[in-house]
Write an enzyme that holds these catalytic residues in place. Structure first.
Site, short mmCIF file in Angstrom:
data_model
loop_
_atom_site.label_atom_id
_atom_site.label_comp_id
_atom_site.label_asym_id
_atom_site.label_seq_id
_atom_site.Cartn_x
_atom_site.Cartn_y
_atom_site.Cartn_z
N LYS A 55 0.88 -1.25 -0.02
CA LYS A 55 0.13 0.19 0.20
C LYS A 55 0.81 1.13 -0.25
O LYS A 55 0.41 2.28 -0.27
CB LYS A 55 -1.06 0.00 1.21
CG LYS A 55 -2.05 -0.79 1.06
CD LYS A 55 -3.02 -0.32 0.48
CE LYS A 55 -4.67 -1.20 0.60
NZ LYS A 55 -4.42 -2.58 1.04
N SER A 307 1.11 -10.17 -0.17
CA SER A 307 1.02 -8.45 -0.05
C SER A 307 1.18 -7.71 1.28
O SER A 307 1.23 -6.52 1.07
CB SER A 307 -0.39 -8.52 -0.61
OG SER A 307 -1.37 -9.05 0.14
C1 LIG Z 1 -5.33 -3.61 0.65
C2 LIG Z 1 -4.68 -5.05 0.64
C3 LIG Z 1 -4.95 -5.85 -0.17
C4 LIG Z 1 -6.15 -5.77 -1.51
O1 LIG Z 1 -5.70 -4.63 -2.12
P1 LIG Z 1 -6.75 -3.91 -2.97
O2 LIG Z 1 -6.18 -2.92 -3.75
O3 LIG Z 1 -7.82 -3.44 -2.21
O4 LIG Z 1 -7.45 -4.90 -3.77
C5 LIG Z 1 -4.17 -7.27 -0.37
N1 LIG Z 1 -3.36 -7.44 0.45
C6 LIG Z 1 -3.00 -6.61 1.62
C7 LIG Z 1 -2.14 -6.95 2.77
C8 LIG Z 1 -3.64 -5.33 1.66
O5 LIG Z 1 -3.39 -4.36 2.59
#
Ligand SMILES: *Cc1c(COP(=O)(O)O)cnc(C)c1O
Length: 331
Positions: A55, A307
């Site tokens: 993010k 992520s």
């Molecule tokens: C926000 C987030 C997502 C999903 O991202 P989007 O852009 O909302 O689809 C996936 N994994 C983590 C760890 C996140 O913080």
């Protein structure tokens, strides 16, 4: 601020803007998942990014792309999680004031996480909706700029730099498996990946409990879903009934969306820990969970995106201990 739609050119501009400011996160082959599938399976360890999730890329791109007048007034967001952390850190690095609004119901560890990134946390009311009222006031009366977590061209373009990076590291990739909530991440990644290789398959993974993008794609328009408690808590929340970008981008660019139940999410998290030595939050490990659950047909080189890592460590400990004592290490 730019109101253009995100595309390869806005992603390339984001990459220039972010140069030297990101961690180049590791990519490694997963022996266990390669053995299981008979294909080459790789992990992109983006949970090692600054602030513990991707993010930061979108947030920093959006903050850096503000004009000087906007920077002087500061940014504001509503977020209890990774967007709040990313935005707070991006603002701090850029010398821009940042207010994150949240309700009283947000647990102390999350408040501390965002505060530790240097944001001014404002605790308002009993719900996210009441927190949003304060955001609207700050925008209206103090001229601050609201930066949303996913449905914004600069945010999507910033996340798209991750798509460029992954395909440069592993140009032979045939399948990308990407955690999916509001779709800013998968939209940016898919724009970049499909521009470089139109035949690449991009698969999104969400939780069964409250998958707003999946429900919306099925309905053919943005719809609301009930928000339920889930181990993949960073994947919760709606896509916005007035969604501008991500609903259409996901419809155009995402080949399939897979849903996982809570046990399958936990299995992914435990596998990341026991077999890959990685501490990953529930939302961050759903790509691994989807492979373990045999929900994706995999043949060629496959890249799983990890992520984020921001999980309460007591909860993490509980899950990995439980799954070890069940005898299941996801082998
Ligand atoms: C926000 C987030 C997502 C999903 O991202 P989007 O852009 O909302 O689809 C996936 N994994 C983590 C760890 C996140 O913080």
């Amino acid at each position: 601020m730019s109101y253009s739609s995100p595309d390869m050119s806005t992603i390339l501009m984001a990459r220039k803007r972010l140069a030297g400011k990101l961690v180049k996160t590791p990519v490694k082959q997963s022996n266990s998942l390669s053995q299981k599938t008979g294909a080459d399976v790789w992990l992109k360890c983006e949970h090692h990014q600054k602030t513990g999730s991707f993010k930061f890329r979108g947030a920093l791109n959006a903050v850096l792309n503000l004009d000087e007048a906007q920077k002087a007034k500061g940014v504001v967001g509503v977020s209890t999680g990774n967007h709040g952390r990313g935005l707070a850190h991006a603002a701090k690095l850029s010398g821009v004031a940042c207010v994150i609004c949240m309700s009283k119901l947000v647990p102390a560890n999350k408040v501390d996480g965002i505060r530790s990134e240097g944001a001014n946390v404002r605790i308002i009311g009993e719900s996210q909706d009441e927190a949003q009222i304060e955001v609207d006031r700050l925008v209206r009366e103090e001229g601050m700029t609201m930066l949303p977590p996913f449905d914004h061209s600069d945010i999507i373009s910033g996340q798209g730099t991750l798509g460029l990076e992954m395909l440069e590291e592993l140009p032979r990739t045939e399948t990308l498996i990407i955690p999916l909530s509001g779709g800013g991440l998968i939209s940016g990644v898919a724009i970049a990946a499909k521009a470089l290789n139109p035949k690449i398959r991009v698969i999104g993974v969400s939780m069964e409990r409250g998958a707003a993008m999946h429900a919306s794609q099925t309905a053919g328009k943005p719809v609301e879903v009930e928000e339920l408690q889930t181990l993949a808590d960073s994947l919760g929340g709606g896509i916005g009934l007035d969604n501008r970008h991500t609903f259409h981008l996901v419809r155009e660019l995402v080949d399939d969306i897979i849903l996982l139940d809570e046990d399958e999410i936990a299995a992914g998290l435990a596998h990341a820990y026991w077999r890959e030595n990685e501490v990953v939050e529930g939302s961050g490990s759903v790509a691994i969970g989807a492979i373990l659950a045999d929900k994706i047909d995999i043949s060629g080189p496959t890249l799983c995106l990890l992520s984020g890592k921001n999980i309460d460590m007591k909860l993490h400990h509980q899950i990995i201990s439980q799954i070890l004592s069940n005898g299941g290490t996801g082998a």
